[in-house]
Structures are given as structure tokens and as C-alpha cells.
Design a protein around this motif. Structure first.
Motif, PDB file in Angstrom:
ATOM      1  N   ARG A   1      -1.921 -12.309 -12.318  1.00 31.46           N
ATOM      2  CA  ARG A   1      -2.116 -11.997 -13.799  1.00 31.46           C
ATOM      3  C   ARG A   1      -3.342 -11.148 -14.130  1.00 31.46           C
ATOM      4  NH1 ARG A   1      -2.109 -17.695 -14.812  1.00 31.46           N
ATOM      5  NH2 ARG A   1       0.178 -18.591 -14.492  1.00 31.46           N
ATOM      6  N   ALA A   2      -4.410 -11.141 -13.499  1.00 31.08           N
ATOM      7  CA  ALA A   2      -5.649 -10.293 -13.636  1.00 31.08           C
ATOM      8  C   ALA A   2      -5.176  -8.958 -13.448  1.00 31.08           C
ATOM      9  CB  ALA A   2      -6.548 -10.615 -12.721  1.00 31.08           C
ATOM     10  N   LEU A   3      -4.200  -8.727 -12.455  1.00 33.53           N
ATOM     11  CA  LEU A   3      -3.837  -7.242 -12.137  1.00 33.53           C
ATOM     12  C   LEU A   3      -2.878  -6.819 -12.976  1.00 33.53           C
ATOM     13  CD1 LEU A   3      -3.024  -7.518  -8.255  1.00 33.53           C
ATOM     14  CD2 LEU A   3      -4.716  -6.179  -9.180  1.00 33.53           C
ATOM     15  N   TRP A   4      -1.799  -7.563 -13.615  1.00 33.66           N
ATOM     16  CA  TRP A   4      -0.941  -7.059 -14.994  1.00 33.66           C
ATOM     17  C   TRP A   4      -1.956  -6.830 -16.046  1.00 33.66           C
ATOM     18  CZ3 TRP A   4       3.309  -5.318 -14.440  1.00 33.66           C
ATOM     19  CH2 TRP A   4       4.086  -5.363 -13.581  1.00 33.66           C
ATOM     20  N   LEU A   5      -3.067  -7.339 -16.165  1.00 30.32           N
ATOM     21  CA  LEU A   5      -3.829  -7.302 -17.316  1.00 30.32           C
ATOM     22  C   LEU A   5      -4.470  -6.029 -17.113  1.00 30.32           C
ATOM     23  CD1 LEU A   5      -4.969  -9.207 -19.914  1.00 30.32           C
ATOM     24  CD2 LEU A   5      -7.192  -9.544 -18.571  1.00 30.32           C
ATOM     25  N   GLN A   6      -5.150  -5.823 -15.734  1.00 24.86           N
ATOM     26  CA  GLN A   6      -5.815  -4.414 -15.709  1.00 24.86           C
ATOM     27  C   GLN A   6      -4.687  -3.623 -15.711  1.00 24.86           C
ATOM     28  OE1 GLN A   6      -7.451  -4.852 -11.696  1.00 24.86           O
ATOM     29  NE2 GLN A   6      -9.360  -5.271 -12.444  1.00 24.86           N
ATOM     30  N   ALA A   7      -3.455  -3.599 -15.499  1.00 29.70           N
ATOM     31  CA  ALA A   7      -2.526  -2.482 -15.468  1.00 29.70           C
ATOM     32  C   ALA A   7      -2.337  -2.258 -16.932  1.00 29.70           C
ATOM     33  CB  ALA A   7      -1.249  -2.983 -14.805  1.00 29.70           C
ATOM     34  N   VAL A   8      -2.462  -3.226 -17.823  1.00 35.34           N
ATOM     35  CA  VAL A   8      -1.911  -2.926 -18.990  1.00 35.34           C
ATOM     36  C   VAL A   8      -3.328  -2.178 -19.838  1.00 35.34           C
ATOM     37  CG1 VAL A   8      -1.693  -4.008 -21.232  1.00 35.34           C
ATOM     38  CG2 VAL A   8      -0.254  -4.809 -19.570  1.00 35.34           C
ATOM     39  N   ALA A   9      -4.404  -2.741 -19.512  1.00 36.76           N
ATOM     40  CA  ALA A   9      -5.755  -2.198 -20.124  1.00 36.76           C
ATOM     41  C   ALA A   9      -5.796  -0.822 -19.670  1.00 36.76           C
ATOM     42  CB  ALA A   9      -6.885  -3.047 -19.423  1.00 36.76           C
TER      43      ALA A   9
END
Lengths: 387, 394
Positions: free
Chosen positions: A350-358
Motif C-alpha cells: 500500500r505504501a508503494l501505491w501511495l508513493q506512486a500516486v504522490a
């Protein structure tokens, strides 16, 4: 268009194609022996009895230690270390046999050179194994006289057994290579995209980007187009690293192909957008090399691979969350080496997806800024000479 | 060509001054010379300030739930190295926690443990360790084993003492031979001492050779190389020497500060004295600069030479053998390692600073560093030719 840049610019080509292919092979080759066996040592045998000689023979027979000779005293043994012929020595006291026969405890000194932890570790494990083996024999000889179960019970009331869950042979390559693979992906993307961005800034080629944006009516198109170009190349690179390299060098791999794929997608995306967002800072081609290369070493340490994550101070932990590699390495190692499933690395995923979006938003904003700047420049028809 | 009216000192000063102005003109120089090394110094020393990591989280699978099993848990928790994160009800639960990275390993106490202990049936406890992460893996294993030995030993000792054995006899009975480890000059197994002393110079060497390549290459890139040589009175030795001297001084000052910080403030073992250490730092700076010059002379394209320095600098961390020893590597890799100055730096550091041997014992490593420092002189003419004739090809 971006694909053209990647293949025509030799700098970007090196970092995006050659380095990701070559580095894993090089590193695996360096560490392919996996273990530090046979640390060369000398022995100071002050006892010179059958028992002490048996102890030395057992040391030499251990896979961790190689007895290369005898020393008469401590200065003599130290001299061998100074000349880098040995990395430590053992000292057997003169009352070694006497005390054992009398049933008293005797201690054997282990002196290790501390220039590398693995020397100490090898000597300590080897010597402990030897002493435990000999202890068992000595105890059995004594128990032979006592002959009752009660006596054996007294010797060690609790038995113990080790089960190594993952990487049981304690191999160095199996432990470090997966982390390096993941880090190489991020660092080469940073260098490659940074270099492409720097080149564009240098040549004033942003105008080309602007032109594209007019034709396609959108920054989104540019970003997705570029990201897709890198993504398709790195999907192949990642497949090579994840499937071919470990097979080639016989590293542990417990993972499910699907889980790995699911995990690597957000990792690649967040790395790509992260690099795109940062590439706006690059004023010329070479800058990305000067800026990013040295960060590889701190990033490897802060990810919890070399240094346990639980001992990383909170401040650095917070900083490390800014980098995709922290979550990437953690999740990948657990899937790859420990056979975790995607649900067990959900936090990282999830953190990686969050980073991808940010980072996508950041990349979008930086791209808008560039286009805006270029348009204004076009209007006033002012071309600054660039340095 | 050469103007005899220009005195050596005047030209030297002119190039030197010009380079200093270039260094002040762009933030990237400050970033690489001051920012990056100091960041790494602070980063690594604060990251590993614990020395030996403590309170590593482990789990316990307690299937017995007796006072005896709780004694084991308490003993584990009391160890400096360990912290019992959670007590689990089954091994699969604990294994799941390992895979989720909550704990580094666990210990399993079977059901009926207390009963077997009292009935003298010698129950078995099992340690589950994971070497996917090598350092916490081996540390937790060692500590768990020690804790169980303590519990087991304490029980035996009290029994033996009750039967009238002396303390000495009891110990001799439990463990006839013990190993008494002496970790020379780093008795607490401080990882910070072991790693920082090579990591920080390694990062510095990487940055130094990058900066050297960049300082020469940017002249070619911006087509100022000929102007630079003119200032240096068309002597490549003079031009290059005066150009690189500001970097030597700047990096040496940073190196000096790092030494001061590590050995003066952090009190890392420094048994070889301060002067030999400074000499080593100077050799390190010069060797890294020489490496940069060699790369640019061989590959006179800025980005390729920079890529080469990167490759060299990053690989040297692995190949210099301070984490994974040299003697365990393959033959060809061992031979290759001589081409990396960091390898020689590490050997000298270990012998001279850590073990406090006199410099004579590291003469061969010093010799290799000197060879690195002298090598660029062979390439001088080639470098000059390249500087005059090459144009920047984007």
C-alpha cells in the motif's frame, strides 16, 4: 519518443539498459562463494597433551577454521596477524587437561582480528561447536561411571534445537543480492531519467515537450507516455533480475511468481514517478550522477537489510519512507527469500501505491511548471544562453 | 607557444584562483564536497549509535503456559539484545509474524514442558531463526541460545550445589570447556566502529573521483579547455596541478574533520596515532583524485568517465572485503580487488589505526596507493592532446 531518447542517448542507455543487466551479475559473482570458510588461525598450545591436541584437530576439522600453525606465545601469534597471515588465534591454558580430568571448568581464549565481523563470527561459531562436541564426549565418559539417567538429566535438563527458517546456510549472497537488485532498479531509474531531464534542460529541448503537449493537449499524455516507455523496459529488466539472476547463481527463492509481479508493479511505478519528479531539478546531464550515486549506500543501510530495522532511529526511519527503495527492498526480500505472500507485505504494498500516486502528482506538477515556463519564454522570444 | 615571461608561480596562482571561483559559482560543488560527505558522516554514526543493536523483537510460542515456561520468557526479555514482542499460540502464527517482519525469530516451548522437566525426561525447546536478514538472524540466535542455557544451567547449578558440590565443580560439570572470546580492539562488537571507518572514506573516495572527472570534463564540455591551458602557460602539469589543488585541500579538510569526529568525538579506537592517520587520509584523497584523472585520460568523454567512476566507486564497497572477506572470494575477484584504492585504504586502516601496528606492516598497501597516485603522470601527454583536440559531442 521517450524510447528513442533511451536508445539514442548513450548515457541514458548505459544506466537504463546496461547497468541493470550487468550489476546483478557482477555482484552475484563477487558473493557467489556465499560463506566465509576456513579462517586462518594459529594456536598457542600451552598444555601439549593428547586432549589439547584433540581440541586443535577438531578446530581444524571445523568448516569455519583452518589451523595454519602453532605459536609459542601471544606476541608471536600477534605477529602473524600483523603480517596478515592469520586473522586470530586460540590459546589453550597449560592446565587444560588437568582441570578437565579433575572435573573443573577450563576456558580456551579466542582472540580475533576485528577488521571484519565475519572472522570473529566464523571463529566463534567454529570454536563453540567444537567445545560443545567435546563437552558431550567428556560428559558421556563421566556419565559412564555414574550410569544413571538422573546424572544425564543433571548435565542438561533442557535440550535445544535450531530450525533455520530462511536462508539456512547463512549465505551472504542470498542475503544481500535481493536487496541490491531492488536498489539497482531505483538508482538506475533516478540516474537515467535524471540524465534525460538534464539533457532536455541543457539543450532547451523542453520546447519539444511543449510542442507535444499542444499536439496531444495534455500533460497527462506526456507523463503517461514517458512512464510507459520506462515501465516496459524495466518490466523486462525486473524479470531478468528476479528470474534469471537467482537461478544463475543458485540463490534461495521461495516466492510465488504472481506475488512478485503484483509487488513489483507499484514499485516500478513509484520509482518512475519519483525519478520524474526529481528530474526537474537536474540542470544538466551529468548532474544526476553527481547527486544520486552516493545515496545508494545510505539507502541500503536504512532499509533494514544490513542494519536491523528495529534499531533504526525514528528520524531516519521517517526519512527513509520518502524513498520507494525502503518499502521495495523490505517487501521484496520477504516475498523472495522468506516466501511471504502479497497479503503479508500489504503494508509495504500500500505504501508503494501511495508513493506512486504522490510522486505522480509531483511529476505532473513539475511537468506543468516546465511547460508554463517554456511557453512564457516562447512568447517573449528570449533565449537565455545556457551554461 | 609557451611564454617564458610568465613565471611559474603567477600561472599557478591564476589557474588556482580560477578554479576556486568555478567551485564557488555553482551549488553542485558545495553539495559534493561538503554536503554529501558530512551527511554520510552524520547519517552513519547516528544510524548505528547503538553500536550493537539491542531490543531486537522476537516471539515466543508458549504451548506449556507454566511457571517454567514463563521463566524462560522473562529471561529472554531480560537479555539486552532481545525484546519479547508477543507470545503466540501456534508456530504458524509466529511464522506469519516473521514473514510480516514483526519479529526476527521465535522460540517454541512444547506442551508438557514442565511435566517432562520434572519427570527428568529432558524436554526440547526449538529456536526458529531466519537468516534472510543476516545480522539480526545471528544475533537473535546467539541470545536465545544463551538465555535457555542460563535457565537450564541455573537449575542444574542449584541442584549440584545442594548435593554439596563446590561452585567450581558445578561449572566444570555443566560445561567442561568454555570459549572465552576476545574481540581485539572492539570488545563490544560495535558495528559502528566496524562499518563507519570504511564506509565514510568509501563515500568520500567515490565523490572525490567524480568531482575530479567533472572538473576536467566540464572544461571540455563548455569548450574552455584551451583557455584553461593558456592560463597555465600551456603546461599540462602546471594547469592540472593548480586546478586540482583546491579540491585536494577541500577534501583533505573534510577528511580531517571526519577523522576528528570519528576518533576525537566518537572515541573510536585509534591506536596508530593521529599523524599516520592524517597521512593515510591524504593518500586516500590523492589516490581517488588520481583515479579520476586516469579515467578521464582513458575515456575523455565526460559522461562515460563519470559512469566509470561510479561503477568503480560503488563496486569498491563490496570488493574491498570489509563486509565479506577477500579470502572467501573467487580468485579472479581477489585479483581484481587490487585495482580498487579503497581495498588498500581498508587494509591500512585495519592494521594501522585499529590494531595500532607501525606503518611498516602496511608497506605493500601504501605502495599500491603510491602507484595509483603516480599513474596519472604517464597519461599527461595523452590528456593534453585530448583537451586540445576534443570537442564536446552531446
Amino acid at each position: 519518443m521517450e524510447l528513442k531518447i533511451i536508445f539514442h542517448d548513450e548515457g541514458v542507455f548505459i544506466f537504463c539498459i546496461l547497468v541493470p543487466l550487468g550489476y546483478p551479475l557482477l555482484y552475484s559473482y563477487i558473493y557467489v562463494t556465499e560463506l566465509m570458510r576456513d579462517v586462518p588461525v594459529t594456536v598457542i598450545d600451552d598444555s601439549k597433551t593428547a586432549l589439547s591436541r584433540e581440541f586443535i584437530r577438531n578446530l581444524d576439522a571445523s568448516q569455519w577454521i583452518k589451523v595454519v600453525g602453532y605459536s609459542d606465545n601471544i606476541p608471536d601469534a600477534r605477529q602473524h596477524i600483523k603480517e596478515q597471515q592469520t586473522y586470530g588465534f586460540f590459546r589453550i591454558p597449560s592446565d587444560f587437561s588437568n582441570r578437565i580430568v579433575k572435573g573443573e571448568q577450563v576456558s580456551v581464549g579466542l582472540y580475533s582480528d576485528m577488521s571484519a565481523m565475519l572472522y570473529y563470527k566464523g571463529m566463534f561459531i567454529g570454536a563453540t561447536d567444537v567445545s560443545l562436541d567435546m563437552n558431550k564426549k567428556i560428559k558421556i565418559e563421566r556419565a559412564g561411571k555414574a550410569t544413571d539417567e538422573d546424572e544425564k538429566m543433571v548435565v542438561s535438563p533442557i535440550k535445544s534445537r535450531e530450525v533455520a527458517l530462511f536462508n539456512p546456510q547463512q549465505g551472504f549472497a542470498s542475503f544481500l543480492i535481493p536487496a541490491i537488485l531492488v536498489l539497482v532498479i531505483q538508482q538506475t531509474l533516478l540516474l537515467g531519467i535524471g540524465m534525460a531531464g538534464g539533457t532536455a534542460a541543457e539543450k532547451g529541448e523542453y520546447s519539444e515537450l511543449v510542442a507535444t503537449s499542444r499536439r496531444n493537449r495534455g500533460t497527462l499524455h506526456i507523463i503517461f507516455g514517458r512512464a510507459f516507455a520506462y515501465f516496459s523496459i524495466y518490466a523486462v529488466q525486473a524479470a531478468f533480475m528476479v528470474c534469471v539472476v537467482p537461478k544463475l547463481f543458485g540463490l534461495t527463492q521461495l516466492s510465488q511468481g504472481l506475488d512478485l509481479m503484483l509487488f513489483l508493479i507499484p514499485y516500478l511505478l513509484s520509482c518512475i514517478f519519483f525519478s520524474m519528479a526529481l528530474s526537474i531539478l537536474m540542470r544538466n546531464r551529468e548532474m544526476s550522477i553527481l547527486v544520486f550515486v552516493f545515496t545508494s549506500v545510505p539507502l541500503l543501510f536504512v532499509s533494514g537489510i544490513s542494519w536491523p530495522g528495529s534499531a533504526v532511529p525514528p528520524f531516519w526511519k521517517g526519512v527513509s519512507w520518502l524513498f520507494p527503495s525502503t518499502f521495495g527492498i523490505n517487501g521484496f526480500v520477504r516475498i523472495n527469500t522468506m516466501g511471504a505472500t502479497i497479503s503479508q507485505v500489504a503494508v509495504e504494498w500500500r505504501a508503494l501505491w501511495l508513493q506512486a500516486v504522490a510522486y505522480f502528482v509531483l511529476a505532473y506538477m513539475s511537468c506543468r511548471t516546465i511547460i508554463y515556463r517554456e511557453r512564457r519564454k516562447d512568447k517573449t522570444e528570449l533565449r537565455e544562453p545556457f551554461m | 607557444m609557451r611564454n617564458p615571461n610568465h613565471s611559474f608561480l603567477k600561472c599557478f596562482w591564476a589557474v588556482f584562483y580560477r578554479e576556486c571561483r568555478r567551485m564557488c559559482s555553482r551549488p553542485i560543488y558545495f553539495y559534493c564536497i561538503i554536503g554529501a560527505p558530512l551527511f554520510c558522516l552524520i547519517f552513519f554514526t547516528s544510524l548505528m549509535h547503538q553500536g550493537l543493536p539491542h531490543d531486537l523483537p522476537i516471539g515466543v510460542v508458549d504451548l506449556d503456559n507454566s511457571s517454567n515456561s514463563r521463566t524462560i520468557i522473562r529471561t529472554l526479555d531480560a537479555m539486552d539484545l532481545l525484546k519479547v514482542e508477543e507470545v503466540y499460540h501456534s508456530q504458524s502464527e509466529a511464522r506469519d509474524a516473521v514473514q510480516r517482519n514483526k519479529i526476527y525469530g521465535f522460540i517454541s516451548i512444547p506442551s508438557g514442558f514442565s511435566a517432562s522437566l520434572q519427570a527428568f525426561r529432558r524436554p526440547t525447546v526449538t529456536y526458529y531463526t531466519s537468516y534472510a536478514l543476516l545480522v539480526p538472524g545471528s544475533l537473535t540466535y546467539g541470545a536465545m541460545r544463551k538465555a535457555v542455557e542460563l535457565v537450564s544451567g541455573a537449575a542444574v547449578r542449584s541442584q549440584l550445589l545442594a548435593r554439596g558440590a563446590t561452585e567450581n565443580q558445578a561449572l566444570g560439570f555443566i560445561q567442561p570447556i568454555v570459549i572465552e572470546p576476545h574481540a581485539t580492539f572492539n570488545p563490544t562488537l560495535n558495528y559502528s566502529i566496524y562499518l563507519c571507518n570504511t564506509l565514510i572514506p568509501g563515500v568520500m573516495m567515490l565523490l572525490i573521483s567524480l568531482m575530479t572527472v567533472y572538473s576536467i570534463g566540464s572544461e571540455v564540455k563548455f569548450n574552455t579547455a584551451r583557455y584553461w591551458l593558456e592560463k597555465g602557460n600551456h603546461s599540462i602539469l602546471l594547469s592540472l596541478g593548480a586546478k586540482e589543488l583546491p579540491y585536494t585541500l577541500a577534501f583533505f579538510a573534510i577528511g580531517f574533520f571526519c577523522d576528528y569526529y570519528l576518533y576525537g568525538v566518537m572515541k573510536f579506537p585509534s591506536n596508530g596515532g593521529f599523524l599516520p592517520m592524517l597521512f593515510l587520509t591524504l593518500c586516500m584523497v590523492l589516490a581517488a583524485q588520481a583515479l579520476g584523472i586516469i579515467f578521464f585520460s582513458l575515456i575523455p568523454t565526460l559522461r562515460l568517465a563519470l559512469s566509470m567512476s561510479c561503477l568503480w566507486g560503488v563496486v569498491s564497497f563490496s570488493i574491498c572485503g570489509f563486509t565479506f572477506p577477500e579470502i572467501a572470494m573467487n580468485g579472479p575477484v581477489q585479483a581484481l580487488s587490487y585495482l580498487f584504492p579503497l581495498r588498500h585504504y581498508y587494509l591500512i586502516y585495519a592494521s594501522q589505526t585499529l590494531d595500532g601496528n607501525s606503518m611498516i606492516y602496511s608497506w605493500s598497501s601504501y605502495m599500491f596507493l603510491f602507484i595509483f597516485i603516480l599513474l596519472p603522470f604517464i597519461f599527461m601527454m595523452r590528456l593534453k592532446r585530448e583537451l586540445i583536440h576534443s570537442f564536446y559531442i552531446p
